[in-house]
Design a protein around this motif. Structure first.
Motif, PDB file in Angstrom:
ATOM      1  N   THR A 176      -2.561   4.177   5.780  1.00  0.00           N
ATOM      2  CA  THR A 176      -2.632   5.533   5.234  1.00  0.00           C
ATOM      3  C   THR A 176      -1.969   6.511   6.185  1.00  0.00           C
ATOM      4  O   THR A 176      -1.154   7.356   5.783  1.00  0.00           O
ATOM      5  CB  THR A 176      -4.113   5.909   4.989  1.00  0.00           C
ATOM      6  OG1 THR A 176      -4.684   4.947   4.089  1.00  0.00           O
ATOM      7  CG2 THR A 176      -4.242   7.282   4.377  1.00  0.00           C
ATOM      8  N   ARG A 215      -9.521   3.670  -3.736  1.00  0.00           N
ATOM      9  CA  ARG A 215     -10.874   3.135  -3.484  1.00  0.00           C
ATOM     10  C   ARG A 215     -11.930   4.045  -4.092  1.00  0.00           C
ATOM     11  O   ARG A 215     -12.976   3.609  -4.508  1.00  0.00           O
ATOM     12  CB  ARG A 215     -11.130   2.996  -1.990  1.00  0.00           C
ATOM     13  CG  ARG A 215     -10.628   1.684  -1.427  1.00  0.00           C
ATOM     14  CD  ARG A 215     -10.705   1.739   0.052  1.00  0.00           C
ATOM     15  NE  ARG A 215     -10.216   3.051   0.490  1.00  0.00           N
ATOM     16  CZ  ARG A 215     -10.099   3.391   1.758  1.00  0.00           C
ATOM     17  NH1 ARG A 215     -10.418   2.565   2.692  1.00  0.00           N
ATOM     18  NH2 ARG A 215      -9.643   4.588   2.088  1.00  0.00           N
ATOM     19  N   ASP A 232      -2.693   4.559  -2.833  1.00  0.00           N
ATOM     20  CA  ASP A 232      -3.267   3.984  -1.611  1.00  0.00           C
ATOM     21  C   ASP A 232      -4.366   2.995  -1.991  1.00  0.00           C
ATOM     22  O   ASP A 232      -5.251   3.326  -2.770  1.00  0.00           O
ATOM     23  CB  ASP A 232      -3.838   5.131  -0.746  1.00  0.00           C
ATOM     24  CG  ASP A 232      -3.940   4.734   0.724  1.00  0.00           C
ATOM     25  OD1 ASP A 232      -3.517   3.617   1.083  1.00  0.00           O
ATOM     26  OD2 ASP A 232      -4.452   5.559   1.518  1.00  0.00           O
ATOM     27  N   GLU A 233      -4.296   1.802  -1.427  1.00  0.00           N
ATOM     28  CA  GLU A 233      -5.192   0.695  -1.775  1.00  0.00           C
ATOM     29  C   GLU A 233      -5.021   0.320  -3.252  1.00  0.00           C
ATOM     30  O   GLU A 233      -5.969   0.261  -4.038  1.00  0.00           O
ATOM     31  CB  GLU A 233      -6.657   1.026  -1.437  1.00  0.00           C
ATOM     32  CG  GLU A 233      -6.902   1.288   0.057  1.00  0.00           C
ATOM     33  CD  GLU A 233      -6.668   0.058   0.953  1.00  0.00           C
ATOM     34  OE1 GLU A 233      -6.543  -1.069   0.423  1.00  0.00           O
ATOM     35  OE2 GLU A 233      -6.590   0.231   2.182  1.00  0.00           O
TER      36      GLU A 233
END
Ligand SMILES: Nc1ncnc2c1ncn2[C@@H]1O[C@H](COP(=O)(O)OP(=O)(O)O)[C@@H](O)[C@H]1O
Ligand SMILES: [Mg+2]
Length: 370
Positions: free
Chosen positions: A46, A66, A150-151
């Motif tokens: 990140t 997430r 992200d993720e």
């Protein structure tokens, strides 16, 4: 500050990764539509992406997937992209990209998923329309727009993402998706970049892996961090921390943070990092361990004791959890690899990814009475 625990945003707070940053910035320059950043948990993905995009001074909107894991219905391309579109409004309010980036970052961090209602039911056409607006938005400003997923392994429950990404790569000139993932095997399974039947197969993309820091780099990182805050720490302690935290920059950062901000001793700082790590790791492990607790915990226990070969791990597991057919055992072991808790070395041995796994395993053993 190197020891700040939040994801880094500014180059001066971010240690090294020179080569990877260069590559990433080059990828943006040549107009890659998809950049994939792999790396285990707390290795700095990140931070890397924020720092790189901040350097590039391009508008970007990060989405922390997430946060969505409890609300899979919000993971459809159109709902996620609607959130991105809302965040884009920030860029229209201020002239300087850098200012807006800060606002966008603070805003996306605080998106409250529970409060968001499904305004759009997963229509792919709608997602494409939104993306076309992004493309036009970026074209008007003569820039690129970067959407950071992200993720992104969380998106695997919505296979239409692959089609949307492929469509975007084929049709949009000014939009780049940056995709990160800690569960590297799961992310690869989701993207299916190498599967001829997948929409993303053969599409151009840039893949960047963030490795752990070497022992020397880890030592240098701690030294610089302490130098920056004017704290003198004996070399033996720095080396001991590096030996125990094994090149995972997130844990090194926490160690430095505790020493710097609370003035605690070496041992205390290590104990606190271990405490944080155990809590985080156990909660992450539980997401998969719960499906077969005795067997998973036994396998993790074997690995945390340093057993390395498939057959010794299996023998140990059976000693603890009773007989397990080869196929089932292998599936569980490979799952731990896919989810990024265990790594398979080039000589086909298995080892823990996180040096603090043994403590987490102790906790899981208590919980599941293994
Ligand atoms: N290169 C780096 N230099 C300084 N701190 C870093 C670096 N990479 C990561 N960190 C720190 O490590 C921790 C984990 O980083 P993060 O970017 O959240 O990792 P990931 O996204 O891979 O889980 C954070 O506290 C972050 O500030
Ligand atoms: Mg992250």
């Amino acid at each position: 500050m190197l020891f700040d625990r939040k994801p880094k945003v500014r180059r001066e707070d971010f240690y090294d990764r020179e080569e990877e940053l260069k590559l990433f910035l080059r990828g943006l320059e040549v107009g890659e539509g998809l950049i994939v950043v792999y790396g285990v948990r707390r290795i700095g993905k990140t931070s890397f992406v924020y720092v790189a995009l901040n350097e590039a001074e391009v508008p970007f909107v990060p989405v922390d997937l997430r946060k969505f894991s409890e609300s899979p219905s919000l993971l459809s391309p159109s709902s996620v992209l609607r959130l991105v579109e809302d965040a884009l409004a920030e860029y229209d309010k201020v002239a300087r990209v850098r200012k807006a980036v800060e606002k966008v970052l603070s805003r996306v961090e605080s998106i409250n998923v529970n409060g968001v209602t499904i305004r759009t039911r997963g229509s792919e056409r709608l997602a494409a329309e939104i993306l076309e607006r992004f493309d036009a938005w970026a074209r008007r400003r003569s820039t690129r727009l970067i959407v950071v997923l992200d993720e992104a392994q969380e998106l695997r429950v919505v296979p239409s993402w692959r089609k949307i990404l492929a469509w975007s790569l084929d049709n949009l000139e000014n939009v780049t998706f940056v995709v990160t993932g800690s569960e590297i095997g799961v992310l690869r399974d989701f993207l299916r970049l190498d599967d001829p039947n997948s929409p993303l197969f053969g599409r151009s993309r840039l893949e960047i892996a963030l490795p752990r820091f070497s022992r020397d780099k880890s030592i240098d990182f701690l030294k610089r961090g302490f130098l920056e805050i004017g704290l003198s720490v004996p070399r033996e302690e720095i080396e001991d921390a590096v030996d125990k935290l094994d090149g995972i920059v997130g844990w090194l950062t926490y160690y430095g943070h505790y020493r710097a901000s609370y003035g605690v001793s070496h041992d205390d700082a290590l104990a606190r990092v271990e405490g944080d790590a155990v809590e985080l790791l156990t909660s992450e492990l539980e997401k998969i361990v719960k499906y077969s607790p005795r067997r998973y915990v036994a396998i993790l226990w074997a690995i945390s004791l340093g057993l390395r070969s498939w057959s010794t791990i299996k023998r140990f597991t059976e000693g603890v959890a009773g007989p397990v057919p080869d196929k089932n055992f292998d599936r569980l072991l490979q799952n731990l690899v896919r989810y990024g808790f265990v790594e398979k070395t080039p000589n086909l041995e298995y080892r823990a990814v996180d040096p603090l796994l043994p403590k987490a395993v102790e906790k899981l053993r208590k919980k599941y009475r293994v």
